[in-house]
Design a protein around this motif. Structure first.
Motif, PDB file in Angstrom:
ATOM      1  N   SER A 125      34.993  76.705   6.374  1.00  0.00           N
ATOM      2  CA  SER A 125      34.241  77.789   5.811  1.00  0.00           C
ATOM      3  C   SER A 125      34.320  78.324   4.541  1.00  0.00           C
ATOM      4  O   SER A 125      35.100  77.902   3.817  1.00  0.00           O
ATOM      5  N   GLU A 126      33.123  78.929   4.157  1.00  0.00           N
ATOM      6  CA  GLU A 126      33.137  79.239   2.866  1.00  0.00           C
ATOM      7  C   GLU A 126      33.656  80.877   2.621  1.00  0.00           C
ATOM      8  O   GLU A 126      33.816  81.412   1.479  1.00  0.00           O
ATOM      9  N   LEU A 127      33.987  81.549   3.854  1.00  0.00           N
ATOM     10  CA  LEU A 127      34.422  82.874   3.706  1.00  0.00           C
ATOM     11  C   LEU A 127      36.062  82.933   4.045  1.00  0.00           C
ATOM     12  O   LEU A 127      36.763  82.058   4.758  1.00  0.00           O
ATOM     13  N   PRO A 128      36.713  83.947   3.364  1.00  0.00           N
ATOM     14  CA  PRO A 128      38.153  84.104   3.817  1.00  0.00           C
ATOM     15  C   PRO A 128      38.138  84.195   5.284  1.00  0.00           C
ATOM     16  O   PRO A 128      37.345  84.851   6.052  1.00  0.00           O
ATOM     17  N   ILE A 129      39.409  83.845   5.660  1.00  0.00           N
ATOM     18  CA  ILE A 129      39.918  83.983   7.109  1.00  0.00           C
ATOM     19  C   ILE A 129      41.055  84.930   7.388  1.00  0.00           C
ATOM     20  O   ILE A 129      41.947  84.660   6.796  1.00  0.00           O
ATOM     21  N   MET A 130      40.765  85.971   8.157  1.00  0.00           N
ATOM     22  CA  MET A 130      41.953  86.500   8.842  1.00  0.00           C
ATOM     23  C   MET A 130      42.078  85.981  10.264  1.00  0.00           C
ATOM     24  O   MET A 130      41.175  86.104  11.177  1.00  0.00           O
ATOM     25  N   LEU A 131      43.348  85.684  10.347  1.00  0.00           N
ATOM     26  CA  LEU A 131      43.886  85.255  11.851  1.00  0.00           C
ATOM     27  C   LEU A 131      43.985  86.550  12.549  1.00  0.00           C
ATOM     28  O   LEU A 131      44.242  87.592  12.200  1.00  0.00           O
ATOM     29  N   TYR A 132      43.697  86.406  14.029  1.00  0.00           N
ATOM     30  CA  TYR A 132      43.885  87.518  14.714  1.00  0.00           C
ATOM     31  C   TYR A 132      44.745  87.114  15.964  1.00  0.00           C
ATOM     32  O   TYR A 132      44.543  86.200  16.748  1.00  0.00           O
ATOM     33  N   ASN A 133      46.110  87.741  16.004  1.00  0.00           N
ATOM     34  CA  ASN A 133      46.880  87.325  17.047  1.00  0.00           C
ATOM     35  C   ASN A 133      46.986  88.596  18.040  1.00  0.00           C
ATOM     36  O   ASN A 133      47.633  89.481  17.947  1.00  0.00           O
ATOM     37  N   VAL A 134      46.684  88.221  19.183  1.00  0.00           N
ATOM     38  CA  VAL A 134      46.746  89.418  20.286  1.00  0.00           C
ATOM     39  C   VAL A 134      46.948  88.490  21.665  1.00  0.00           C
ATOM     40  O   VAL A 134      46.151  88.628  22.662  1.00  0.00           O
ATOM     41  N   ILE A 158      42.944  81.245   4.189  1.00  0.00           N
ATOM     42  CA  ILE A 158      43.589  81.893   5.440  1.00  0.00           C
ATOM     43  C   ILE A 158      44.531  82.734   4.685  1.00  0.00           C
ATOM     44  O   ILE A 158      45.608  82.425   4.189  1.00  0.00           O
ATOM     45  N   VAL A 159      43.959  83.818   4.581  1.00  0.00           N
ATOM     46  CA  VAL A 159      44.617  84.798   3.351  1.00  0.00           C
ATOM     47  C   VAL A 159      45.151  86.239   4.197  1.00  0.00           C
ATOM     48  O   VAL A 159      45.769  86.871   3.735  1.00  0.00           O
ATOM     49  N   SER A 160      44.722  86.569   5.556  1.00  0.00           N
ATOM     50  CA  SER A 160      45.270  87.646   6.257  1.00  0.00           C
ATOM     51  C   SER A 160      45.691  87.446   7.719  1.00  0.00           C
ATOM     52  O   SER A 160      45.259  86.419   8.253  1.00  0.00           O
ATOM     53  N   ILE A 161      46.144  88.226   8.214  1.00  0.00           N
ATOM     54  CA  ILE A 161      46.524  88.287   9.731  1.00  0.00           C
ATOM     55  C   ILE A 161      46.428  89.719  10.312  1.00  0.00           C
ATOM     56  O   ILE A 161      46.793  90.552   9.605  1.00  0.00           O
ATOM     57  N   LYS A 162      45.656  90.066  11.276  1.00  0.00           N
ATOM     58  CA  LYS A 162      45.668  91.042  12.164  1.00  0.00           C
ATOM     59  C   LYS A 162      46.559  90.679  13.156  1.00  0.00           C
ATOM     60  O   LYS A 162      46.472  89.799  14.027  1.00  0.00           O
ATOM     61  N   ASP A 163      47.807  91.507  13.310  1.00  0.00           N
ATOM     62  CA  ASP A 163      48.796  91.176  14.325  1.00  0.00           C
ATOM     63  C   ASP A 163      48.730  92.233  15.329  1.00  0.00           C
ATOM     64  O   ASP A 163      49.027  93.443  14.967  1.00  0.00           O
ATOM     65  N   ALA A 164      48.375  91.958  16.543  1.00  0.00           N
ATOM     66  CA  ALA A 164      48.629  93.051  17.878  1.00  0.00           C
ATOM     67  C   ALA A 164      49.374  92.300  18.624  1.00  0.00           C
ATOM     68  O   ALA A 164      49.343  92.575  20.002  1.00  0.00           O
TER      69      ALA A 164
END
Length: 293
Positions: A125-134, A158-164
């Motif tokens: 990926s050339e874009l930053p990645i936000m993980l998403y945990n749900v 891998i710069v971020s996470i959305k944590d649900a």
């Protein structure tokens, strides 16, 4: 990197098809009312029932309409690694600023499988990645040690996470293991205020679809450490937060939007169905309580 009120955009349909004109109008309304980022093709956007052409068209429409005014974090996850990579590449071409990658669902990969899946995508990926945990939706749970290891391997990707997950202790664990610069975003509107105290920087929100101005004010207060103001706004918004899940999401949000705008339809796609009468009553009461209708 990402902060504040970030709606997971609902996808308007007309006669069963994606209503691009309404969606573009919706993007403008969100930005005009203070949303600090946009997530097309997330859970609230009914990504599970979009075909691939629609998925990519929605991301493109969002990025074009946002026109750089706020970051666009495109939903690009899949339970198939190659499909996720395809979505990432299409999001990049469409002009997205980052991608949101939900944990692979149904397959139930191990933590080793999650490390392999996300590593494969980060390398390409050339874009930053936000993980998403749900895990309540996917069954798969990206455990904190896996999050920390992924950030260690790919600190600039891998710069971020959305944590649900609903487990606020993970915010502290992530912060201690990945460092304070690892961007943490809430995935639960009712927990966002507590998340700020622990180290989160915003929320990818369902409620912000419906009340973007109030949500933006709440998040601005929390980011500034104005806790009395943030608490008061949180309590004001709380009945609306609850009403957004009075029926299967995003049916309540789309019903609310149809009450606010004649150009946004309430319809969801099967296997979801439109709001029950009880859910409509809960949404109506919350909207009236906020003076939105």
């Amino acid at each position: 990197m990402f902060s504040g009120s970030i709606p997971a955009l609902a996808t308007p349909f007309r006669d069963g098809a994606f209503d691009e004109a309404a969606f573009r109008r919706f993007v403008d309304w969100q930005i005009d009312n203070g949303s600090s980022g946009l997530v097309p093709c997330g859970t609230t956007g009914e990504s599970a029932t979009l075909d691939n052409d629609e998925h990519h068209r929605i991301i493109r429409a969002c990025a074009e309409q946002a026109a750089g005014r706020v970051p666009v974090i495109a939903g690009a996850g899949s339970n198939d690694t190659q499909t996720a990579l395809w979505h990432i590449k299409e999001a990049q071409v469409a002009g997205a600023d980052a991608v949101l990658l939900v944990a692979p669902y149904y397959n139930r990969p191990s933590q080793a499988g999650l490390l392999a899946h996300y590593s494969y995508l980060a390398e390409r990926s050339e874009l930053p990645i936000m993980l998403y945990n749900v895990p309540g939706r996917t069954v798969t749970d990206i455990l904190p040690e896996t999050v920390i290891e992924l950030h260690r391997r790919f600190p600039g990707k891998i710069v971020s996470i959305k944590d649900a997950s609903g487990d606020l202790s993970r915010v502290v664990t992530h912060r201690m293991g990945a460092g304070p610069d690892f961007n943490q975003i809430s995935g639960d509107d009712p927990l966002a205020l507590a998340g700020y105290i622990l180290g989160q920087r915003g929320c990818i929100s369902v409620t912000a679809n419906v009340a973007p101005k109030l949500c933006a004010e709440f998040h601005a207060a929390a980011l500034a450490g104005a806790w009395d103001t943030a608490r008061a706004l949180n309590e004001k918004l709380y009945p609306l937060h609850r009403s957004m899940f009075a029926d299967a999401s995003p049916a309540p949000a789309k019903y609310a939007l149809s009450r606010l705008h004649d150009w946004f339809g309430p319809d969801v796609r099967l296997p979801l169905v439109n709001c029950s009468e009880a859910a409509k009553a809960a949404v109506d009461a919350a909207l009236e309580g906020l003076g939105l209708v």
